[in-house]
Scaffold this motif. Structure first.
Motif, short mmCIF file in Angstrom:
data_model
loop_
_atom_site.label_atom_id
_atom_site.label_comp_id
_atom_site.label_asym_id
_atom_site.label_seq_id
_atom_site.Cartn_x
_atom_site.Cartn_y
_atom_site.Cartn_z
N LYS A 174 0.46 -1.11 0.29
CA LYS A 174 0.51 -0.49 -0.25
C LYS A 174 1.16 1.53 0.05
N LEU A 175 1.62 1.04 0.98
CA LEU A 175 2.49 2.43 0.99
C LEU A 175 3.32 2.57 -0.56
N TYR A 176 3.93 1.52 -0.83
CA TYR A 176 4.69 1.89 -2.37
C TYR A 176 3.89 2.46 -3.62
N ALA A 177 1.77 1.62 -2.96
CA ALA A 177 1.40 2.48 -4.20
C ALA A 177 1.13 3.88 -4.42
N LYS A 178 1.04 4.28 -2.95
CA LYS A 178 0.75 5.69 -2.47
C LYS A 178 1.60 6.45 -2.89
N LEU A 179 3.28 5.67 -2.70
CA LEU A 179 4.16 7.36 -2.76
C LEU A 179 4.63 6.87 -4.04
N GLU A 180 4.30 5.83 -5.29
CA GLU A 180 4.26 5.53 -6.59
C GLU A 180 3.30 6.82 -7.51
N ARG A 181 2.16 7.33 -6.61
CA ARG A 181 1.29 7.72 -7.57
C ARG A 181 1.67 9.31 -7.28
N LEU A 182 2.14 9.51 -6.24
CA LEU A 182 2.54 10.79 -5.49
C LEU A 182 3.48 10.61 -6.27
N ALA A 183 4.57 10.34 -6.75
CA ALA A 183 6.34 10.70 -7.72
C ALA A 183 5.36 11.30 -9.39
N GLU A 184 3.87 10.89 -9.38
CA GLU A 184 4.37 11.86 -10.88
C GLU A 184 3.53 12.92 -10.66
N LEU A 185 2.95 12.90 -9.55
CA LEU A 185 3.27 14.63 -9.22
C LEU A 185 4.24 15.97 -9.59
N GLU A 186 3.66 16.95 -9.91
CA GLU A 186 5.25 17.83 -10.76
C GLU A 186 4.82 18.97 -9.19
N ASP A 187 5.98 18.73 -8.42
CA ASP A 187 6.84 20.21 -8.37
C ASP A 187 5.89 19.57 -6.41
N LEU A 188 5.84 18.44 -6.71
CA LEU A 188 5.78 17.83 -5.41
C LEU A 188 6.32 18.28 -4.29
N ASN A 189 5.96 18.64 -2.37
CA ASN A 189 6.93 19.13 -1.64
C ASN A 189 6.12 18.17 -0.84
N LEU A 190 6.96 17.44 -0.58
CA LEU A 190 6.38 16.84 0.81
C LEU A 190 7.36 16.21 1.92
N THR A 191 6.32 16.35 2.91
CA THR A 191 7.59 16.08 4.00
C THR A 191 6.44 14.96 5.39
N GLU A 192 7.35 14.52 5.76
CA GLU A 192 6.60 13.30 6.79
C GLU A 192 6.02 13.92 8.34
N PHE A 193 4.78 13.82 8.28
CA PHE A 193 4.41 14.27 9.53
C PHE A 193 4.09 13.71 10.19
N GLY A 194 4.60 12.70 10.34
CA GLY A 194 3.22 11.21 11.12
C GLY A 194 3.84 10.86 12.31
N THR A 195 5.42 11.40 13.63
CA THR A 195 5.42 10.66 13.62
C THR A 195 4.44 10.65 15.96
N ARG A 196 3.51 11.41 15.72
CA ARG A 196 2.80 10.71 16.77
C ARG A 196 1.49 9.82 16.35
N ILE A 370 3.15 19.89 1.01
CA ILE A 370 2.02 18.24 2.44
C ILE A 370 2.92 17.97 3.11
N GLY A 371 1.83 18.35 4.26
CA GLY A 371 2.62 17.84 5.55
C GLY A 371 1.32 15.98 6.00
N TRP A 372 2.33 15.01 5.49
CA TRP A 372 1.54 14.19 5.15
C TRP A 372 1.76 13.00 6.46
#
Lengths: 444, 444
Positions: A174-196, A370-372
């Motif tokens: 699942k994780l990989y599929a989501k990331l592959e979909r995101l990889a298609e976006l132009e100028d993506l700026n994504l930060t991991e926000f999931g510690t909590r 994006i703060g994911w």
């Protein structure tokens, strides 16, 4: 058989969830420094709250294990190399973010005491901490990641070996599929926000490293200070509701002007603290619509905003209109979407707002960040072979409840996210109004 | 990171030492069947005894963990496939070793209750069990492997990661060097006998599989029933002191003839039980010299003997002389040397009798069998980087202490191995004499 590894693994009396005090959100240090410098005399209380009432945490989690994990956090102090790393954090390589005196404060910091119990009626854990705000503020992330992971461990303990095998295989897929979909976006700026709300520390680390691999430079960092240090990533963070909530709580009961002004006073203090860096405002503490309507013009001069409780497209449009009305160019502004973001993939609808939709909607109109969080580091929905929702994330928060013994309130753009005593919420609503406020289920 | 493996490993509330009731010496079933068929009415007590007084076990081992491990053994029953395996054991593919009624007894067997304490003066664990001999007899191996492994775990817990790494690396190197030396011997017939004093189950398994690889057909099996089943090896076993000890204890106090005859009466019952198979006698319960001197001629017709407390070369010579005196051909006889055997390798003197010396001494004169126990499955001497003897094996036994409430006695060929109340030992010595008995330190 790696005998040494096995003996070593078995030599620990417990499996600690929080491995170091640096295993927290970077924004705790940014806020913490401002609190320490400007509000050292403020006493603040924090309390745990599970908005997912159907998951009765106190019945799932062993209270002895919970206490052991929390006491372990209290036994930790910052390590020398962690303080060196914090001291080395700069704004664009120039000025240091943290001053030497704050680093010295951190050097001796130990988490303050807490009280723990269970509410037999709701089945929820009762966690509270009271003390110096500059210290109690740190409990937020540790208690959230501890309780979330203990809940996950409780579920994992009921599973067989091949069930676990398929669980993690599916979660990786699942994780990989989501990331592959995101990889298609132009100028993506994504930060991991999931510690909590991560599944576990090790899983979060797996997610971060996989995101870095799949997204490359579109993956711009993590909010987790320890992971940032360990893997040479950029540590990112903004600020949270506790700041305006505390400043509002400290206003005299009869001073409505103080209350209304508190949401901007926080920003003044912030920009004085960080001299023009990190200028991303959180607008929804007492309702975004009134916040923007009454904001002084200098607020429009900030770099950007982080909407946190409106549907992201509505929130973004509202911000764009605000900047336009104040004569600012929205294409130069940054909006960090971090509230319940997810990505839909074949077979799975997004559990939240779809990053792809939001990104496509605003791309070219503003700078999108994006703060994911939760759905990056804790998506096991549909992965358990027998119970698709067994590990569905819960909406657990640890919120400021008081400042100098006065109750703290959050109104939010989503009425179901409001916190505080009912009478106080009413009083705040009279002052701030309810314009633009809706009510919808909180997912994560 | 194998998340599923990690979650699975962490899903166990404890790390069990005894994984199944089949994880015991095969001779427990051989003796057990004879006890069940012929002595079902006998009550027998067993007690733990640590002959290595310098290692204060009760101060090393957590009593809660010990009780948890022993209670875990009491929770076990034989699995269906294990009973099938036992039922399939035959003498040379012909007759079954175990009768269906004994298999039925095993099907419902649960280990009887025990008492546990600690002697604050000696620092030793006090373990006793009393009940039906056919049931209490099974405690011997489980309690020995549990206590030994808990002692080893206690030491491992004090070690750092690289210390553990070097510990196991050195132990593997030692094991391999010993096996390579043994591989040079002609006609070697070596069986693993080390369940009771193994470092751990997994290490024993490693030793067995490595021995099989290095020694090939010279490695003729294991006394561990579970490992034999799991890895398709031959399960091997003889019989132990508890049989003559119990029969002697049951003799009336004033009947010296009964006492003297008991050591042969056991053999009569054994050969009636096993019809000519498995005819290897243990000669030293009340002293080998008197045993051989007074033995009926039919004893010399048995396949072989297992000396257990004399220096092996003395013991073998005495047996050869016995067979020659009785007109038997020693070259057709089997001697199983299993008391404190080891192999010296460069840098390490044997901790016991050197198998190479014994084998070379008797090769071509008798059929030599080696039962290699403790120093095969638990040799970590010189492997701990800071304390060469930290994991030195201890001489821990679980001995019969009573039969129908009458005290049980063993005299042995080594006076330091004698067990029983002092007055009873004296009485037995008056009956059996002390011819050929010496005194030397017991190592393992």
């Amino acid at each position: 058989m790696d005998f040494a590894r096995r003996a070593w693994d078995h030599s620990f009396p417990m499996d600690p969830i929080v491995r170091t005090l640096l295993d927290t959100d970077f924004y705790k240090f940014l806020m913490g420094q401002m609190i320490w410098k400007r509000h050292l005399d403020v006493e603040a209380g924090f309390a745990l709250s599970n908005r997912t009432k159907t998951v009765r945490l106190a019945e799932l989690i062993d209270p002895g294990e919970l206490r052991e994990q929390l006491d372990h956090v209290r036994s930790l102090t910052f390590r020398a190399n962690e303080l060196v790393w914090l001291r080395g954090q700069t704004f664009y390589g120039q000025e240091g973010m943290f001053t030497p005196d704050y680093i010295e404060f951190l050097r001796t910091l130990r988490l303050p005491d807490y009280s723990l119990g269970a509410d037999p009626e709701t089945g929820q854990i009762v966690f509270e901490t009271h003390g110096r705000w500059a210290e109690t503020t740190f409990w937020e992330i540790y208690v959230l990641s501890v309780v979330n992971e203990l809940r996950n461990r409780a579920v994992l303990k009921t599973m067989g070996r091949s069930q676990l095998d398929i669980l993690f295989a599916r979660a990786k897929v699942k994780l990989y599929a989501k990331l592959e979909r995101l990889a298609e976006l132009e100028d993506l700026n994504l930060t991991e926000f999931g510690t909590r709300r991560r599944h576990s520390f090790l899983w979060q680390e797996h997610c971060v490293l996989t995101a870095q691999e799949v997204l490359g430079s579109a993956f711009t960092g993590t909010s987790n200070a320890y992971l940032a240090m360990k893997h040479g990533l950029e540590a990112r963070g903004t600020n949270a509701h506790e700041l305006p909530m505390a400043l509002a709580a400290l206003c005299p009961d009869d001073d409505e002007g103080c209350l209304r002004a508190s949401q901007y006073r926080v920003l003044e203090q912030w920009q004085e603290s960080y001299h023009g860096g990190l200028l991303v405002f959180l607008s929804d503490t007492f309702g975004t619509t009134q916040f923007l309507r009454d904001a002084p013009d200098w607020v429009a001069g900030w770099t950007g905003a982080r909407p946190d409780s409106k549907p992201p497209i509505d929130a973004g449009e509202e911000l764009i209109a605000f900047w336009q009305a104040r004569g600012a160019d929205p294409t130069e502004k940054l909006i960090i979407f971090s509230d319940g973001m997810d990505v839909s993939i074949p077979g799975f609808r997004a559990n939240g707002s779809d990053i792809v939709d939001v990104h496509r909607h605003f791309h070219d109109r503003v700078r999108v960040g994006i703060g994911w969080g939760t759905m990056l580091t804790n998506d096991f929905i549909g992965c358990h072979p027998a119970d698709a929702d067994a590990l569905k994330p819960i909406s657990l928060v640890c919120k400021l409840v008081s400042a100098n013994s006065r109750p703290a309130v959050k109104l939010s753009d989503n009425a179901s996210k409001a916190t505080g005593p009912a009478a106080e919420i009413e009083r705040y609503r009279r002052v701030f109004g309810s314009e633009g406020v809706t009510r919808s289920e909180t997912r994560v």
